[in-house]
Design an enzyme around this catalytic site. Structure first.
Site, short mmCIF file in Angstrom:
data_model
loop_
_atom_site.label_atom_id
_atom_site.label_comp_id
_atom_site.label_asym_id
_atom_site.label_seq_id
_atom_site.Cartn_x
_atom_site.Cartn_y
_atom_site.Cartn_z
N ASP A 262 -13.56 67.89 60.13
CA ASP A 262 -14.37 67.46 61.25
C ASP A 262 -13.81 66.20 61.91
O ASP A 262 -13.49 65.21 61.22
CB ASP A 262 -15.80 67.19 60.75
CG ASP A 262 -16.72 66.70 61.85
OD1 ASP A 262 -17.01 67.50 62.77
OD2 ASP A 262 -17.13 65.53 61.80
N ALA A 263 -13.70 66.22 63.23
CA ALA A 263 -13.43 65.04 64.08
C ALA A 263 -12.42 64.07 63.48
O ALA A 263 -12.72 62.89 63.28
CB ALA A 263 -14.74 64.32 64.38
N VAL A 264 -11.20 64.55 63.23
CA VAL A 264 -10.20 63.67 62.62
C VAL A 264 -9.74 62.58 63.57
O VAL A 264 -9.15 61.58 63.14
CB VAL A 264 -8.99 64.47 62.10
CG1 VAL A 264 -9.41 65.44 61.00
CG2 VAL A 264 -8.27 65.20 63.23
N HIS A 265 -10.02 62.73 64.87
CA HIS A 265 -9.66 61.66 65.81
C HIS A 265 -10.44 60.39 65.51
O HIS A 265 -10.05 59.30 65.97
CB HIS A 265 -9.93 62.11 67.25
CG HIS A 265 -11.31 62.62 67.47
ND1 HIS A 265 -11.63 63.97 67.37
CD2 HIS A 265 -12.47 61.99 67.78
CE1 HIS A 265 -12.91 64.12 67.60
NE2 HIS A 265 -13.46 62.94 67.85
N GLU A 297 -10.36 69.58 63.74
CA GLU A 297 -11.04 69.28 65.00
C GLU A 297 -10.49 67.94 65.45
O GLU A 297 -10.66 66.93 64.75
CB GLU A 297 -12.56 69.18 64.84
CG GLU A 297 -13.24 68.91 66.17
CD GLU A 297 -14.67 68.43 66.05
OE1 GLU A 297 -15.41 68.55 67.04
OE2 GLU A 297 -15.06 67.92 64.98
N HIS A 326 -12.56 76.41 75.20
CA HIS A 326 -14.01 76.55 75.34
C HIS A 326 -14.53 75.85 76.58
O HIS A 326 -15.30 76.41 77.37
CB HIS A 326 -14.74 75.99 74.12
CG HIS A 326 -16.22 75.85 74.36
ND1 HIS A 326 -16.76 74.71 74.94
CD2 HIS A 326 -17.26 76.70 74.19
CE1 HIS A 326 -18.07 74.87 75.08
NE2 HIS A 326 -18.39 76.07 74.63
#
Length: 606
Positions: A262-265, A297, A326
């Site tokens: 999840d959201a590795v940024h 992600e 998306h």
């Protein structure tokens, strides 16, 4: 077969007894609370507190008393029968006898992901309830189940992203053995199992690390959830290992086939190697003999983590969620232009064409939504299978104020066109539970902070405050209509109803989804298993889209008209139609495409 992942922390069964180990570098004193007894732990210079106990046994309840007063659960607890504030349970992972001894996974190119929230996917809301649906999903054409996060979270209902004990599968869904049975049954049916894991933050309730391991976090890297995880400062070696072992724990002890990070940024690392790189490297080195798939992600669109070796295998991570695909689709289909759709609304078809052909729409381009910040890296060299595409997922549905699915927002004929292109394009497709029959139920944001009314109020107010920047919710009365995430009814509304798939019009949509997935396995997957040669795309002023992907085993081409007038598009020789919108004569090389229609062609490579 017995499976266990050995790690330096938590409760481990040894020949001398149960070994307890807690990293508590900022605690003055730590003792073990074991059933009804208390035992001092030996501390070393590195902040570890350990004890091997002959009194402990499988089934013992335990916790750690910090500085003589606060009793906390084990951050590496394997099971929490009494939620995030209760004592942990000593578990023997080797007590489960696995039968899937020959299972080594499936090639990534065969993947059709089905994203599931365990609590709302079935009436039971359990691992066992989901297990009963696996055969039905296999028959649909799904090849992999992806569970939203299951690490122990506060209360009985949560999306999973408020987890605070990432090694403990949440007790609301069943026992660790129930989860293992789910994985084992999936493998028996030839289905892969994926798990969404969260390494960028902890939830707001039940995270006690601040009480004894302040250096687990750092103010140098603020995040939307507060201080960042310390993966690059003093003490970060233990922090990094905590998450690396967690990934290996799920892959080895529970035999998952893949992980979605999840959201590795939001994981900021100024050191070398970067956390994202070392994470994948550790996994690749530890598990070389199975198909293990690692999916990011990553809002930053960093193609560097997705590169392939000379054998066309991922060097590090397998793929990334393709948000650009998306978001382009959504802006094109709905006309919405607020929030992150602002970056796609000005030219949605151009963004869609580029992301379908090259993976990212933003490849070093300024983001209007982020005040001109440059986003992304060139990605055209990557194969389409380096991207997971979707029309819907938990975020893009659940983060809407009312949790509407795409079928609630657009005409069915437009959805039919988008679904066919989505499922027959060469990216790896992900379906969100119920999408296969256009489920009528919403998926709304829900939590359970019943025992903490102040936190519940803050979440309720915060949820409504998030939408004040949207035009539709500037009116306070309209804002009050947003469902209360702390209300049990919000959770109940989000349960999908499998019975409706047997009724029209859902029955017809389900049949079409099954047909498209069958076409995918017979026609698209063989292309993906061959060498990728590249792609090109064009977007006309009349809003037609032409995308071609070329592989050693053949060529795939999309022709679509998203304009308001009929258009003629030329197919060329040597192609055949895999799918076409109703009413299109595919025998002609000059296709007459009405507005909002398309065709997908397959041919030989040049």
């Amino acid at each position: 077969m017995r499976r266990v992942h050995s790690m330096p922390f938590g409760a481990e069964i040894t020949s001398d007894g149960i070994r307890f180990a807690l990293w508590a570098p900022t605690a003055q004193e730590v003792s073990l609370v074991l059933d009804d007894t208390e035992h001092a732990l030996k501390a070393d210079a590195d902040g570890w507190h350990r004890l091997v106990s002959g009194q402990a046994h499988v089934g013992s309840r335990y916790g750690y008393k910090i500085d003589g007063n606060l009793v906390v659960p084990d951050p590496a607890s394997r099971f929490q029968p009494d939620d995030v504030h209760g004592l942990s349970l000593v578990v023997d992972p080797q007590a489960y006898d696995w039968s899937d001894t020959t299972w080594t996974g499936r090639p990534w190119e065969e993947t059709v992901l089905y994203e599931v929230h365990v609590g709302t996917a079935t009436p039971e809301g359990t691992y066992a309830g989901l297990m009963a649906k696996l055969e039905e999903l296999k028959d649909l054409g799904v090849t992999a189940i992806e569970l939203m996060p299951i690490g122990e979270f506060p209360g009985r209902r949560n999306w999973g992203y408020d987890g605070v004990l990432p090694y403990a599968p949440d007790a609301a869904y069943g026992s660790p053995e129930d989860l293992k049975r789910l994985v084992e049954r999936a493998h028996e049916l030839g289905l892969m199992m994926f798990l969404d894991v969260v390494y960028n933050h902890f939830g707001p309730s039940g995270n006690y690390l601040h009480a004894y391991a302040k250096t687990f976090f750092t103010e140098r890297h603020p995040t939307p959830w507060g201080a960042g995880i310390n993966v690059d400062g003093e003490g970060s070696r233990v922090v990094r290992d905590f998450f690396f072992h967690n990934a290996l724990y799920w892959l080895e002890e529970f035999h998952f086939d893949g992980l979605r990070f999840d959201a590795v940024h939001a994981i900021i690392d100024d050191g070398q190697p970067h956390f994202i790189e070392e994470l994948a490297s550790r996994i690749r080195q530890a598990i070389p003999d199975r198909h293990v798939h690692l999916v990011l992600e990553n809002e930053a669109n960093q193609a560097r983590w997705l590169n392939r070796n000379e054998g066309r295998q991922p060097k590090l991570h397998t793929a990334q969620w393709a948000d650009d695909i998306h978001n382009s689709w959504h802006a094109l289909l709905t006309g919405e232009n607020e929030g992150y759709y602002e970056d796609y609304a000005n030219k949605p078809l151009q963004h869609l064409g580029r992301s379908l052909a090259e993976g990212f729409a933003y490849q070093g381009d300024p983001s209007l939504h982020k005040d001109g910040v440059i986003r992304g890296e060139p990605s055209g060299h990557l194969p389409p299978s380096a991207f997971v595409a979707f029309l819907q997922n938990h975020d893009q549905v659940g983060n809407r104020a009312f949790g509407e699915r795409l079928a609630h927002l657009i005409p069915p004929e437009r959805l039919e066109l988008a679904q066919a292109i989505f499922l027959l394009s060469p990216q790896i497709p992900l379906l969100f539970m119920g999408e296969e029959w256009t489920a009528s139920t919403p998926f709304q944001f829900f939590v359970d902070f019943e025992s903490e009314p102040d936190l519940a109020k803050a979440v309720r107010d915060g949820r409504r405050g998030e939408f004040k920047r949207f035009k539709a919710f500037t009116d306070p009365e309209m804002s009050q209509r947003i469902p209360d995430p702390t209300d049990r009814a919000t959770f109940d509304r989000s349960r999908i109803e499998w019975e409706e798939a047997e009724r029209s019009p859902h029955r017809e949509v389900l049949s079409q989804t099954r047909h498209l997935l069958d076409l995918r396995q017979t026609e698209i997957v063989p292309l993906l298993k061959s060498r990728y040669r590249g792609s090109h795309y064009t977007v006309s002023p009349e809003n037609t889209l032409d995308v071609t992907w070329t592989f050693d085993e053949g060529m795939l081409r999309l022709l679509a008209n998203f304009g308001s007038a009929p258009m003629t598009m030329h197919t060329g020789d040597g192609t055949r139609a895999l799918w076409a919108s109703p009413g299109i004569d595919v025998t002609s090389t000059n296709l007459q495409l009405p507005p909002w229609s398309g065709v997908i062609l397959k041919g030989q490579s040049a």
